[in-house]
Motif scaffolding. Sequence first.
Motif, mmCIF file in Angstrom:
data_model
loop_
_atom_site.group_PDB
_atom_site.id
_atom_site.type_symbol
_atom_site.label_atom_id
_atom_site.label_comp_id
_atom_site.label_asym_id
_atom_site.label_seq_id
_atom_site.Cartn_x
_atom_site.Cartn_y
_atom_site.Cartn_z
ATOM 1 N N TYR A 127 48.735 55.612 31.091
ATOM 2 C CA TYR A 127 49.885 55.642 31.984
ATOM 3 C C TYR A 127 49.837 54.468 32.953
ATOM 4 O O TYR A 127 48.834 54.259 33.631
ATOM 5 C CB TYR A 127 49.897 56.938 32.796
ATOM 6 N N ARG A 128 50.947 53.754 33.016
ATOM 7 C CA ARG A 128 51.009 52.570 33.886
ATOM 8 C C ARG A 128 50.941 52.987 35.363
ATOM 9 O O ARG A 128 50.300 52.332 36.175
ATOM 10 C CB ARG A 128 52.307 51.821 33.577
ATOM 11 N N SER A 129 51.588 54.072 35.715
ATOM 12 C CA SER A 129 51.528 54.533 37.107
ATOM 13 C C SER A 129 50.686 55.790 37.273
ATOM 14 O O SER A 129 50.384 56.177 38.388
ATOM 15 C CB SER A 129 52.939 54.833 37.637
ATOM 16 N N GLY A 130 50.347 56.413 36.202
ATOM 17 C CA GLY A 130 49.506 57.610 36.277
ATOM 18 C C GLY A 130 50.230 58.773 36.945
ATOM 19 O O GLY A 130 51.445 58.905 36.852
ATOM 20 N N TYR A 131 49.459 59.625 37.585
ATOM 21 C CA TYR A 131 50.047 60.663 38.418
ATOM 22 C C TYR A 131 50.439 59.953 39.701
ATOM 23 O O TYR A 131 50.025 58.831 39.949
ATOM 24 C CB TYR A 131 49.011 61.768 38.644
ATOM 25 N N PHE A 132 51.206 60.585 40.577
ATOM 26 C CA PHE A 132 51.706 59.828 41.721
ATOM 27 C C PHE A 132 50.652 59.651 42.820
ATOM 28 O O PHE A 132 49.650 60.355 42.856
ATOM 29 C CB PHE A 132 52.953 60.519 42.272
ATOM 30 N N GLU A 133 50.922 58.674 43.688
ATOM 31 C CA GLU A 133 50.109 58.487 44.893
ATOM 32 C C GLU A 133 50.827 59.201 46.028
ATOM 33 O O GLU A 133 52.031 59.040 46.207
ATOM 34 C CB GLU A 133 50.023 57.007 45.253
ATOM 35 N N GLN A 134 50.062 59.949 46.800
ATOM 36 C CA GLN A 134 50.678 60.787 47.823
ATOM 37 C C GLN A 134 50.535 60.202 49.223
ATOM 38 O O GLN A 134 49.446 59.776 49.602
ATOM 39 C CB GLN A 134 49.990 62.154 47.803
ATOM 40 N N THR A 135 51.655 60.173 49.964
ATOM 41 C CA THR A 135 51.548 59.968 51.410
ATOM 42 C C THR A 135 52.364 61.070 52.080
ATOM 43 O O THR A 135 53.280 61.615 51.492
ATOM 44 C CB THR A 135 52.105 58.600 51.871
ATOM 45 N N LEU A 136 52.001 61.383 53.316
ATOM 46 C CA LEU A 136 52.786 62.340 54.081
ATOM 47 C C LEU A 136 53.387 61.605 55.266
ATOM 48 O O LEU A 136 52.732 60.752 55.863
ATOM 49 C CB LEU A 136 51.908 63.482 54.609
ATOM 50 N N ASP A 137 54.647 61.921 55.597
ATOM 51 C CA ASP A 137 55.224 61.306 56.798
ATOM 52 C C ASP A 137 54.850 62.152 58.019
ATOM 53 O O ASP A 137 54.132 63.145 57.895
ATOM 54 C CB ASP A 137 56.736 61.109 56.640
ATOM 55 N N THR A 138 55.371 61.764 59.183
ATOM 56 C CA THR A 138 54.933 62.442 60.407
ATOM 57 C C THR A 138 55.357 63.912 60.431
ATOM 58 O O THR A 138 54.803 64.708 61.177
ATOM 59 C CB THR A 138 55.505 61.746 61.662
ATOM 60 N N GLU A 139 56.322 64.259 59.607
ATOM 61 C CA GLU A 139 56.736 65.665 59.519
ATOM 62 C C GLU A 139 55.896 66.437 58.500
ATOM 63 O O GLU A 139 56.101 67.632 58.307
ATOM 64 C CB GLU A 139 58.210 65.762 59.084
ATOM 65 N N GLY A 140 55.046 65.734 57.779
ATOM 66 C CA GLY A 140 54.268 66.403 56.750
ATOM 67 C C GLY A 140 55.002 66.498 55.422
ATOM 68 O O GLY A 140 54.577 67.189 54.502
ATOM 69 N N GLN A 141 56.102 65.766 55.330
ATOM 70 C CA GLN A 141 56.854 65.734 54.080
ATOM 71 C C GLN A 141 56.100 64.843 53.090
ATOM 72 O O GLN A 141 55.694 63.742 53.442
ATOM 73 C CB GLN A 141 58.230 65.135 54.391
ATOM 74 N N GLN A 142 55.932 65.330 51.874
ATOM 75 C CA GLN A 142 55.202 64.540 50.884
ATOM 76 C C GLN A 142 56.094 63.457 50.270
ATOM 77 O O GLN A 142 57.232 63.714 49.918
ATOM 78 C CB GLN A 142 54.684 65.455 49.771
ATOM 79 N N HIS A 143 55.557 62.259 50.157
ATOM 80 C CA HIS A 143 56.260 61.188 49.441
ATOM 81 C C HIS A 143 55.411 60.753 48.261
ATOM 82 O O HIS A 143 54.209 60.571 48.402
ATOM 83 C CB HIS A 143 56.545 60.017 50.373
ATOM 84 N N ALA A 144 56.094 60.609 47.135
ATOM 85 C CA ALA A 144 55.381 60.234 45.910
ATOM 86 C C ALA A 144 55.645 58.771 45.600
ATOM 87 O O ALA A 144 56.790 58.330 45.564
ATOM 88 C CB ALA A 144 55.857 61.112 44.763
ATOM 89 N N GLU A 145 54.578 58.017 45.416
ATOM 90 C CA GLU A 145 54.733 56.613 45.034
ATOM 91 C C GLU A 145 54.144 56.413 43.650
ATOM 92 O O GLU A 145 53.172 57.073 43.281
ATOM 93 C CB GLU A 145 53.997 55.710 46.021
ATOM 94 N N PHE A 146 54.743 55.479 42.938
ATOM 95 C CA PHE A 146 54.285 55.219 41.569
ATOM 96 C C PHE A 146 53.937 53.744 41.397
ATOM 97 O O PHE A 146 54.675 52.996 40.773
ATOM 98 C CB PHE A 146 55.381 55.618 40.559
ATOM 99 N N PRO A 147 52.844 53.294 41.978
ATOM 100 C CA PRO A 147 52.495 51.870 41.842
ATOM 101 C C PRO A 147 52.188 51.530 40.385
ATOM 102 O O PRO A 147 51.624 52.347 39.658
ATOM 103 C CB PRO A 147 51.240 51.728 42.712
ATOM 104 N N GLN A 148 52.610 50.344 39.989
ATOM 105 C CA GLN A 148 52.308 49.875 38.630
ATOM 106 C C GLN A 148 50.899 49.291 38.620
ATOM 107 O O GLN A 148 50.588 48.421 39.415
ATOM 108 C CB GLN A 148 53.273 48.745 38.256
ATOM 109 N N ARG A 149 50.065 49.762 37.727
ATOM 110 C CA ARG A 149 48.692 49.219 37.691
ATOM 111 C C ARG A 149 48.644 47.967 36.830
ATOM 112 O O ARG A 149 49.363 47.847 35.851
ATOM 113 C CB ARG A 149 47.719 50.198 37.064
ATOM 114 N N ASN A 150 47.711 47.141 37.217
ATOM 115 C CA ASN A 150 47.446 45.950 36.422
ATOM 116 C C ASN A 150 46.316 46.280 35.446
ATOM 117 O O ASN A 150 45.144 46.342 35.824
ATOM 118 C CB ASN A 150 47.059 44.818 37.372
ATOM 119 N N PHE A 151 46.680 46.470 34.187
ATOM 120 C CA PHE A 151 45.681 46.890 33.196
ATOM 121 C C PHE A 151 44.584 45.851 32.990
ATOM 122 O O PHE A 151 43.486 46.178 32.561
ATOM 123 C CB PHE A 151 46.355 47.199 31.848
ATOM 124 N N GLN A 152 44.914 44.599 33.298
ATOM 125 C CA GLN A 152 43.915 43.539 33.123
ATOM 126 C C GLN A 152 42.722 43.742 34.050
ATOM 127 O O GLN A 152 41.658 43.204 33.819
ATOM 128 C CB GLN A 152 44.510 42.162 33.461
#
Length: 717
Positions: free
Chosen positions: A157-182
Motif C-alpha cells: 500500500y502506497r499510503s497504508g493505513y491512515f496517519e492520525q492527528t487530533l485537532d484541539t477539539e479531539g476530532q480525528q483527522h486522517a492523512e494519507f501520505p504517499q510513501r517513497n518505496f525507494q
Amino acid sequence: MFQTLKLPSPLKPLRQLAYNLKWSWTPSTQALFSHIDQDLWQTSRNNPVTVLLNASPKRLEELAQDTAFCQQVAREHESLQNYLQTQEGGLEGEAGQALEKNLAVLRERGPVAYFSAEFGLHESLPIYAGGLGVLAGDHTKSASDLNIPFVGIGLMYRSGYFEQTLDTEGQQHAEFPQRNFQEMCIQPVLNEKDQPLILDIPLPGRSLFFGIWKAQVGRSTLYLLDTQLDSNTDLDQALTSQLYGGDTSTRICQEMLLGVGGVRALQALHIEPSVYHLNEGHAAFVGVERARQMISAEPSLSFKDAITAITRSQVFTTHTPVPAGHDRFTVETIQEYMKVLFSEEQHKYFPDLIDMGLEYKDHMNSMFCMTVLALHTARACNGVSKIHGEVSRKMWQHLWPSKAVEEVPIGHITNGVHAATWTSQSFHDLFTQHIDRHWDRQLGNPEIWAKARKIPTEELWKARQTCKQELIDFARYRIQLQRKKRNEPADALAEVEGFLNPDALTIGFARRFAPYKRATLILSDPERLAAILNHPEKPVQILFAGKAHPHNREGQALLQKIYQYSRMPEFSGKIIWLENYDMAVGRHLVKGVDVWLNNPTPPQEASGTSGQKVGLNGGLNCSILDGWWDEGYTKESNGWAIGEGQLFDQKDQQNQHDANSLYTLLETKITPLFYDRDEQGIPQGWLNYSRSAMESLIAPFNTHRMVCDYLNDIYLG
Ligand SMILES: *Cc1c(COP(=O)(O)O)cnc(C)c1O
C-alpha cells in the motif's frame, strides 16, 4: 530507476543488513543505523534504508575510518549470514527435535504460502492496521526463526493505513501520505531482463497490471503486489493506495488482486507451495483461481473435482466474530468479476461457485461472504483462541446443517507474539541471565520459565522502572510534538514536562477504536475514576492510544471523549492521549506499563495479543475473561479478571457490571498491591505477580509455539 547505494568499502555489508528486516528484531543491528545518524533514524521511523540513502557522504567516510564501528558492522553481518545459512530449526530440546522432524517433511513437500491483507513487521513498513497485521508479521518472523520454508503474499500500500492527528477539539483527522518505496526496506522483483516483473489479472472491462516488491524477513520472503503502474488507469493505480480504504468495489478488486494475483505471482516466481494459508477471508479467491486453472488445463478436472483438489492444500484462519470483519458482496458483483476470470464455456459452473460463498443457502438475497468461501475451500479451519473456536463453530454452524455444533469443522490455535520483537532490552538481559542463555530458543519450555520465580527482587524492580521511564520519556516527547503541530502555546508545551509520574501505577490501553472494544468503559463514572487517579498516596495514570477507522463515527466519538478528558484539569497529565498508534507506540507501551487494560464486550475479542507482549516485560493484565486471557489467567496469581466471565444479554447491564468490576479491582486489589511496599520501597507482592505472569504466560503465548502448532496440526495435517 532504483537508487543505488554507494557505500565506502568497509560499510558495504550495511546494505544487506538494511534490506533484511531481521534488524527489526535485532537491537544490535538497529544500534548501527542509529549510530550513523540519530536524527535521520528518528525522523525516518527507525528506517535503515532511509538512513543509508540520506546519510551525508562525509559521515559515512568518517565511519569507514572508525575501526570499532567497522568491526561491529562485520560482526553483525556475519551473524546475519550465520542466521540465514543454518539448516537447524531454531529450537532446542525436545521441541527442537519434534520441529526438525516436521521440517524435514515440509521441505520435501514445499513451502507454506501465507496470504494476508496486512503485515505488521515494523513501523517503517506501514502496511498494517492492527492486530491481524501484527499477528501476520509475528507469524512471518517466527517462521523465519524456526526455519520453516515460508513465503508471505500481501499488498504494497502506497499510503497504508491512515496517519492520525487530533485537532484541539479531539476530532480525528486522517492523512494519507504517499510513501517513497525507494526508501523502504523492499526491493522490486525483476524478470530475466532485469526489468520489473509485471503480471496481470482480468477485471471487468480491463486488465489490472501489477508489479511485485520483495521484503526479506530473515529467512522468510514477503511478496507485496503493487498496481501503481502507468499501464493502469488512475483508479486502478489507487487500488494499492490504502489499506481498508475505498468502497466495496475497491475491496473486491483488492481481493481479486490478493487472491488471483497472488497465485499468479507465485507461479511466475516458480514457487510451488504445499500449503496455502489464508489469514482471514480477504484472500479466499486463491481457491477460485487455483480451481479455475485446474479446469482449464489439459487434461482438465471437473469443477467439483478441482475444488476437492485445491481444498486439500488450503487452510484458513478466521480472526473475528465481529460482522464488519467478514467481507460480503452481492451475488451479481461476484458474477460480474467471475465472468471475466472464467472462459465463457466455464460459466456453467457459476451456480456451484456461488453456492460455495452464499452465507444463507435458502435466502433469495443472501450475500456472498468471503469467510464462507474460505471455510468451504480449506481442509483445516481454525479460530484464534479456545473461546473464539467455540464462538466460530456456533457462528457458522448453519453452513453444516447436519452437524452438531461441536462437530463444525473449525478448531483453534491460540495466538501468540514474537518474543524477540516485543521484549525490552532490560527484560532480555534479565532472561539471559536468570532464565537461560538461549531463552528464545526454548520459549515454549515451561521448565526454564519456572526460574522466573528466582529473578532477584532488586533486578526485577530496576528493570520495571527502567522500562517505565523509557515509556514516560517517549510519551512526553510525542505529546510535545503533537502540541507543537497544533500550534499550542508555550505553556501547553512546557506543562508536558510534568506529565506522568515515574512512581505512579501506570495503566495502558491501546487498540483499534472499534466500539466493541469499549475504550471509554473506564470513564463510565468520572468521579470514581478521578478519585482513583488522584489518590494522594496511591496515584494512578492511564495512557491511551488507538485509531478509529475514518468511516467509523462511533469509534471517533469514543476517541474524542478520551481526548477531552485528557485536557480536563482533574485528569490533565493523568489521562494521556498518544496520537497515531503504530508499532512504535505499541512497543513502548507494552514494555513500560504496569497494567494492561483490555475490556471488550465478551465474547467478541477473538484473541488479543497486546497483553501477551506486556507479559514478556513483567507487566500485568487486567482484562475481560475472553480470548487468550481466559486461557492465561490464574486467580490471585498473575493478573486480574474484569467481570469474572459473567455474560449479560443486555448491553447496558454488561457495561455496568464490567465497569463496576473494573473500578472495584482498581480500588481494592490493584492499587493496594502496587503500593504495598517493604522498607526499601519495593512492592514484593506485586513483583510476585510479575514473576508468576512470566512463569505462566511466556511459554504458551508466543508465536514460536503458535507456528509450531500450525506446522504440526495444520500445515502437515
Ligand atoms: C499487538 C498490537 C495490536 C494487537 O492488539 P490487541 O488489541 O491486543 O489485539 C494492534 N496494534 C498494534 C500496533 C500492536 O502492536
